[in-house]
Motif scaffolding. Structure first.
Motif, mmCIF file in Angstrom:
data_model
loop_
_atom_site.group_PDB
_atom_site.id
_atom_site.type_symbol
_atom_site.label_atom_id
_atom_site.label_comp_id
_atom_site.label_asym_id
_atom_site.label_seq_id
_atom_site.Cartn_x
_atom_site.Cartn_y
_atom_site.Cartn_z
ATOM 1 N N GLY A 29 -32.971 60.912 15.979
ATOM 2 C CA GLY A 29 -31.640 60.632 16.087
ATOM 3 C C GLY A 29 -30.942 61.340 17.429
ATOM 4 O O GLY A 29 -30.109 60.889 17.858
ATOM 5 N N VAL A 66 -25.255 66.763 14.976
ATOM 6 C CA VAL A 66 -24.751 65.554 14.247
ATOM 7 C C VAL A 66 -25.358 64.586 14.352
ATOM 8 O O VAL A 66 -26.034 63.773 13.259
ATOM 9 C CB VAL A 66 -23.464 65.215 14.871
ATOM 10 N N SER A 67 -26.340 64.547 15.605
ATOM 11 C CA SER A 67 -27.472 63.255 15.940
ATOM 12 C C SER A 67 -28.536 63.165 14.769
ATOM 13 O O SER A 67 -29.038 62.283 14.281
ATOM 14 C CB SER A 67 -27.672 63.227 17.208
ATOM 15 N N ALA A 70 -27.466 62.690 11.132
ATOM 16 C CA ALA A 70 -27.213 61.136 10.805
ATOM 17 C C ALA A 70 -28.509 60.616 10.471
ATOM 18 O O ALA A 70 -28.428 59.745 9.488
ATOM 19 C CB ALA A 70 -26.540 60.634 11.862
ATOM 20 N N SER A 163 -24.892 57.330 5.837
ATOM 21 C CA SER A 163 -25.859 57.891 6.692
ATOM 22 C C SER A 163 -25.910 56.495 7.867
ATOM 23 O O SER A 163 -25.768 56.746 9.275
ATOM 24 C CB SER A 163 -27.267 58.085 6.509
ATOM 25 N N ALA A 166 -22.723 56.078 9.694
ATOM 26 C CA ALA A 166 -22.724 57.038 10.762
ATOM 27 C C ALA A 166 -23.376 56.681 12.037
ATOM 28 O O ALA A 166 -23.182 56.833 13.214
ATOM 29 C CB ALA A 166 -23.060 58.559 10.328
ATOM 30 N N ALA A 167 -24.700 56.256 11.672
ATOM 31 C CA ALA A 167 -25.612 55.787 12.791
ATOM 32 C C ALA A 167 -24.955 54.467 13.432
ATOM 33 O O ALA A 167 -24.985 54.369 14.896
ATOM 34 C CB ALA A 167 -26.908 55.286 12.143
ATOM 35 N N ILE A 182 -15.517 59.346 13.596
ATOM 36 C CA ILE A 182 -16.208 60.515 13.394
ATOM 37 C C ILE A 182 -15.565 61.499 12.480
ATOM 38 O O ILE A 182 -15.997 62.053 11.573
ATOM 39 C CB ILE A 182 -16.851 61.166 14.610
#
Length: 291
Positions: A29, A66-67, A70, A163, A166-167, A182
């Protein structure tokens, strides 16, 4: 990927390891999304360098958190049935300390083999930093509505969709789309967390704590809680486990303690419990109340 391949060739069963899944998913991520988030959070060029450097450290922490979240959110929800929504805050407060603790421990451990006094000098600040990290963890854990619960297949399916969304945003979204998408995603997660947290707090929970051959059963609903017996055996301490349970659910005291028998199998740790936790009422068997 080379490291993962090597591990799986030597230990194929390690694919089922939660720690391996989380480590490589989090790294994946960060590699995919962190630079894009930092680009989104970048300061204007006119900002001075010292401020920009400090801000870049903070924005890097946010970007990495955050990365990784996700990608790891479905794994965490699947294995543990909950996800902390305060991970960005906890990392901002503690990640710098973690980055210092590991080299201090490593260098202190190696130097201790040759010069014990040098190890003491290095490990003392490492102890202070560790205490700080634990304090941050305890404080974050005590904040209300900090968990996103996953208690059924619908919750898990929703988490997968969230998820994936978000990705997709992080991978394909333009700066304008990210700037709008976001915050909306964060507000959605926080709203769901508050809603589910309130519902879970008002549910009736009956928990049989693992105490070896002893017994401790906690019944809780909202801020009310009752305990049936308080005895652990071997390395179990029922008083500590009950305290941890109450702390997890944000409960300060016990409304009722029921001892079905006053012996080591049912009341071994009850004195320690009374010293640590306020108890409003205690019920004992008739023969024990008379004695």
């Amino acid at each position: 990927f080379a490291a993962l391949l090597l591990i799986l060739v030597i230990l194929p069963d390690s694919l089922t390891s939660v720690s391996l899944q989380l480590s490589f998913a989090a790294t994946f991520g960060i590699l995919c999304f962190a630079s894009r988030i930092q680009y989104l959070l970048a300061l204007p060029k006119r900002v001075r360098n010292p401020v920009k450097r400090l801000y870049r450290v903070l924005s890097g922490t946010v970007a990495c958190t955050v990365s990784s979240t996700a990608i790891t959110a479905p794994i965490l929800l699947y294995h543990f049935s909950y996800l902390s929504v305060f991970s960005v805050l906890s990392n901002l407060l503690a990640l710098w300390a973690v980055s210092l603790v590991f080299p201090l421990l490593f260098i202190g451990g190696v130097s201790g083999l040759f010069v014990p006094t040098a190890a003491a000098v290095l490990l003392t600040p490492a102890g202070w930093l560790t205490d700080y990290i634990l304090w941050v963890s305890d404080w974050i854990a005590g904040l209300p509505y900090g968990l996103l619960y996953c208690e059924n297949h619908v919750d898990f399916a929703f988490a997968i969709v969230l998820s994936a969304l978000a990705a997709l945003l992080l991978w394909k979204g333009s700066r304008r789309v990210l700037a709008a998408g976001i915050p909306l995603l964060v507000l959605l997660v926080v709203g769901i967390s508050v809603w589910r947290g309130t519902a879970v707090q008002n549910d009736l929970h009956i928990s049989v704590l693992p105490e070896g051959s002893g017994q401790a059963i906690v019944i809780s609903c909202g801020e009310q809680a009752a305990l049936i017996d308080c005895s652990g055996s071997g390395y179990h301490n029922a008083a500590e486990d009950v305290a941890a349970y109450l702390d997890w659910y944000g409960i300060d005291s016990l409304d009722l303690v029921i001892l079905t028998s006053v012996d080591l199998g049912h009341a071994r740790n009850v004195c320690e419990l009374f010293r640590e936790i306020p108890v409003e009422r205690v019920l004992l068997p008739q023969k024990n109340r008379e004695n």
